[in-house]
Design a protein around this motif. Sequence first.
Motif, PDB file in Angstrom:
ATOM      1  N   LEU A  65       0.832  -1.215   0.000  1.00  0.00           N
ATOM      2  CA  LEU A  65       0.000   0.000   0.000  1.00  0.00           C
ATOM      3  C   LEU A  65       0.867   1.266   0.000  1.00  0.00           C
ATOM      4  N   ARG A  66       1.935   1.256   0.777  1.00  0.00           N
ATOM      5  CA  ARG A  66       2.830   2.427   0.793  1.00  0.00           C
ATOM      6  C   ARG A  66       3.460   2.649  -0.576  1.00  0.00           C
ATOM      7  N   VAL A  67       3.916   1.562  -1.187  1.00  0.00           N
ATOM      8  CA  VAL A  67       4.559   1.673  -2.492  1.00  0.00           C
ATOM      9  C   VAL A  67       3.560   2.156  -3.541  1.00  0.00           C
ATOM     10  N   PHE A 103      -7.170  -1.879   2.252  1.00  0.00           N
ATOM     11  CA  PHE A 103      -7.332  -0.423   2.195  1.00  0.00           C
ATOM     12  C   PHE A 103      -8.808  -0.039   2.202  1.00  0.00           C
ATOM     13  N   ALA A 104      -9.598  -0.680   1.349  1.00  0.00           N
ATOM     14  CA  ALA A 104     -11.032  -0.366   1.265  1.00  0.00           C
ATOM     15  C   ALA A 104     -11.717  -0.630   2.604  1.00  0.00           C
ATOM     16  N   ARG A 105     -11.358  -1.716   3.247  1.00  0.00           N
ATOM     17  CA  ARG A 105     -11.930  -2.046   4.561  1.00  0.00           C
ATOM     18  C   ARG A 105     -11.534  -0.998   5.606  1.00  0.00           C
ATOM     19  N   HIS A 123      -1.099   9.905   0.099  1.00  0.00           N
ATOM     20  CA  HIS A 123      -0.873   8.534  -0.355  1.00  0.00           C
ATOM     21  C   HIS A 123      -2.202   7.785  -0.477  1.00  0.00           C
ATOM     22  N   GLU A 124      -3.112   8.031   0.454  1.00  0.00           N
ATOM     23  CA  GLU A 124      -4.420   7.371   0.391  1.00  0.00           C
ATOM     24  C   GLU A 124      -5.188   7.816  -0.846  1.00  0.00           C
ATOM     25  N   HIS A 168      -7.293   6.322  -6.178  1.00  0.00           N
ATOM     26  CA  HIS A 168      -7.381   6.508  -7.633  1.00  0.00           C
ATOM     27  C   HIS A 168      -6.855   5.289  -8.375  1.00  0.00           C
ATOM     28  N   GLU A 169      -5.822   4.660  -7.843  1.00  0.00           N
ATOM     29  CA  GLU A 169      -5.324   3.431  -8.458  1.00  0.00           C
ATOM     30  C   GLU A 169      -6.377   2.333  -8.384  1.00  0.00           C
TER      31      GLU A 169
END
Length: 188
Positions: free
Chosen positions: A22-24, A67-69, A105-106, A111-112
């Motif tokens: 997620l960070r990358v 991430f979505a959760r 970053h979020e 968007h990704e």
Amino acid sequence: MTERRPRRHDPERRDRIVEACLRVVGEVGVAGASTRRVAAAADVPLGSITYHFESVDALLFEAFERFARRVSDRFETAMAGVADAEGARRAVVDLVTTGVLADPHELVVTHELYTLAARDPRYRELTHAWMARSRRALGRHFDPETARLLDALVEGLTIHRALDTEPRGRDEVVRAVERITRTPATRD
């Protein structure tokens, strides 16, 4: 005979890999999220990626699912903490202005995810589940149509506020939420 080194006990390794992914993605997007880069960010050997995940897509999907959760959990917590429609309006304003995707970053990760969802049905299902959770949380205080419109407003205003070159104030968000929720169908 060579002596074998003991295996390093690292029960959090898989979790670190997902968080590093997620960070990358937040730094360089999906296109730049190579297994080598993720392994370096997680501080694990490159082979750990293939040991824990059958493919790069499996890693990406698990990362986006987490991430979505995580974002949905924050949204639901904010909405569960209010007692009436007026409190829900304030909570929505807070979510747009400070609570959802406040971290740059979020925003990139979101968007990704949207880009993947536009092409891949599995990611579309993931975003659909995210939206459904948001609408259910909003539905505690608003009718279904208003909840759907508010959900879209939160997404749209969050994106606009993050990408706009001119700073936007909280008052604009307050007015937008008021316009959408100014219906007799609001629940209390």
